[in-house]
Scaffold this motif. Structure first.
Motif, PDB file in Angstrom:
ATOM      1  N   LEU A 180      11.779  -5.075  -2.279  1.00  0.00           N
ATOM      2  CA  LEU A 180      12.901  -5.977  -2.014  1.00  0.00           C
ATOM      3  C   LEU A 180      14.255  -5.306  -2.249  1.00  0.00           C
ATOM      4  O   LEU A 180      15.125  -5.327  -1.382  1.00  0.00           O
ATOM      5  CB  LEU A 180      12.794  -7.242  -2.882  1.00  0.00           C
ATOM      6  N   ALA A 181      14.443  -4.749  -3.429  1.00  0.00           N
ATOM      7  CA  ALA A 181      15.738  -4.155  -3.786  1.00  0.00           C
ATOM      8  C   ALA A 181      16.119  -2.991  -2.866  1.00  0.00           C
ATOM      9  O   ALA A 181      17.280  -2.921  -2.419  1.00  0.00           O
ATOM     10  CB  ALA A 181      15.743  -3.727  -5.250  1.00  0.00           C
ATOM     11  N   LEU A 215      17.122  -6.455   7.333  1.00  0.00           N
ATOM     12  CA  LEU A 215      17.110  -7.882   7.029  1.00  0.00           C
ATOM     13  C   LEU A 215      15.800  -8.528   7.462  1.00  0.00           C
ATOM     14  O   LEU A 215      15.248  -9.362   6.737  1.00  0.00           O
ATOM     15  CB  LEU A 215      18.290  -8.589   7.706  1.00  0.00           C
ATOM     16  N   ALA A 216      15.299  -8.134   8.618  1.00  0.00           N
ATOM     17  CA  ALA A 216      14.021  -8.663   9.092  1.00  0.00           C
ATOM     18  C   ALA A 216      12.882  -8.225   8.178  1.00  0.00           C
ATOM     19  O   ALA A 216      11.981  -9.007   7.873  1.00  0.00           O
ATOM     20  CB  ALA A 216      13.758  -8.201  10.524  1.00  0.00           C
ATOM     21  N   SER A 217      12.931  -6.997   7.736  1.00  0.00           N
ATOM     22  CA  SER A 217      11.920  -6.492   6.814  1.00  0.00           C
ATOM     23  C   SER A 217      11.968  -7.247   5.490  1.00  0.00           C
ATOM     24  O   SER A 217      10.929  -7.597   4.923  1.00  0.00           O
ATOM     25  CB  SER A 217      12.133  -5.005   6.573  1.00  0.00           C
ATOM     26  N   LEU A 218      13.155  -7.533   5.010  1.00  0.00           N
ATOM     27  CA  LEU A 218      13.325  -8.287   3.767  1.00  0.00           C
ATOM     28  C   LEU A 218      12.759  -9.697   3.906  1.00  0.00           C
ATOM     29  O   LEU A 218      12.087 -10.204   3.002  1.00  0.00           O
ATOM     30  CB  LEU A 218      14.807  -8.338   3.406  1.00  0.00           C
ATOM     31  N   LYS A 219      12.995 -10.297   5.039  1.00  0.00           N
ATOM     32  CA  LYS A 219      12.473 -11.648   5.289  1.00  0.00           C
ATOM     33  C   LYS A 219      10.944 -11.633   5.339  1.00  0.00           C
ATOM     34  O   LYS A 219      10.286 -12.517   4.777  1.00  0.00           O
ATOM     35  CB  LYS A 219      13.052 -12.188   6.594  1.00  0.00           C
ATOM     36  N   LYS A 222      15.445 -16.801  -1.462  1.00  0.00           N
ATOM     37  CA  LYS A 222      15.664 -17.118  -0.051  1.00  0.00           C
ATOM     38  C   LYS A 222      17.022 -17.775   0.165  1.00  0.00           C
ATOM     39  O   LYS A 222      17.697 -17.505   1.157  1.00  0.00           O
ATOM     40  CB  LYS A 222      14.553 -18.035   0.469  1.00  0.00           C
ATOM     41  N   LYS A 223      17.418 -18.614  -0.768  1.00  0.00           N
ATOM     42  CA  LYS A 223      18.727 -19.256  -0.659  1.00  0.00           C
ATOM     43  C   LYS A 223      19.840 -18.213  -0.789  1.00  0.00           C
ATOM     44  O   LYS A 223      20.789 -18.200  -0.004  1.00  0.00           O
ATOM     45  CB  LYS A 223      18.874 -20.322  -1.739  1.00  0.00           C
ATOM     46  N   LEU A 224      19.699 -17.317  -1.762  1.00  0.00           N
ATOM     47  CA  LEU A 224      20.666 -16.230  -1.912  1.00  0.00           C
ATOM     48  C   LEU A 224      20.683 -15.340  -0.675  1.00  0.00           C
ATOM     49  O   LEU A 224      21.737 -14.867  -0.246  1.00  0.00           O
ATOM     50  CB  LEU A 224      20.341 -15.386  -3.139  1.00  0.00           C
ATOM     51  N   GLN A 225      19.506 -15.133  -0.108  1.00  0.00           N
ATOM     52  CA  GLN A 225      19.378 -14.277   1.069  1.00  0.00           C
ATOM     53  C   GLN A 225      20.139 -14.866   2.258  1.00  0.00           C
ATOM     54  O   GLN A 225      20.817 -14.140   2.976  1.00  0.00           O
ATOM     55  CB  GLN A 225      17.887 -14.123   1.405  1.00  0.00           C
TER      56      GLN A 225
END
Length: 131
Positions: free
Chosen positions: A62-63, A82-86, A121-124
Motif C-alpha cells: 500500500l505505502a 491509483l488503480a493498483s492501490l484500489k 478507502k475514505k482517505l483514498q
C-alpha cells in the motif's frame, strides 16, 4: 519502510493509515499463523494460512503505491498506481472475510482490519482528488 520517503509524503494521512494497516495485518497474520500452522488430522494443511500471508503481502504494498503515485509527474502513470492501490485495498478486504471463516481465535481481530480499511478507502477518495 519510512527511511527513503520524501518528508511531505510521510505526513500524508493516507500514508500513515497505510503504515497502520500494514502493522495491524502483520500482527493479525502472526496471531493467526499460530492457530493455522498445524496439520489437520488427515495430514493436510489449512488453506486459510495462505490468506494470512496474503493480507501481509497486500498491505506491505500500500505505502509504496501511494509513494509512486505521489512522485509520478504524468497523470497516466499516476492513475496506474491509483488503480493498483484500489485493487490492493479490495483484495485485502476480501481476504479478511475469507480469513474470518477460518478456525482460529484471531478471526475476532479481522473486523478491526476491515474498519481500518474503510477509513483508508475514505482517505483514498479524498487523496485522489488532490492529485
Amino acid at each position: 519502510m519510512l527511511y527513503n520517503t520524501p518528508t511531505n509524503l510521510s505526513d500524508l494521512p493516507i500514508y500513515k493509515k497505510a503504515i497502520d494497516i500494514f502493522a495491524l495485518s502483520q500482527s493479525i497474520s502472526s496471531y493467526l499463523n499460530q492457530d493455522l500452522s498445524g496439520l489437520k488430522e488427515d495430514g493436510t494443511e489449512d488453506n486459510n494460512i495462505y490468506f494470512s500471508g496474503d493480507i501481509v503481502q497486500q498491505s506491505v504494498s500500500l505505502a509504496p503505491e501511494i509513494a509512486n503515485a505521489e512522485l509520478q509527474r504524468h497523470s497516466d502513470r499516476k492513475y496506474k498506481h491509483l488503480a493498483s492501490l484500489k485493487r490492493l485495498t479490495n483484495m485485502l478486504y476480501k481476504n479478511s472475510y475469507r480469513l474470518e471463516k477460518s478456525n482460529s481465535n484471531g478471526k475476532d481481530f479481522l473486523p478491526i482490519l476491515r474498519s481500518e480499511l474503510r477509513k483508508f478507502k475514505k482517505l483514498q477518495r479524498h487523496w485522489m482528488l488532490t492529485l
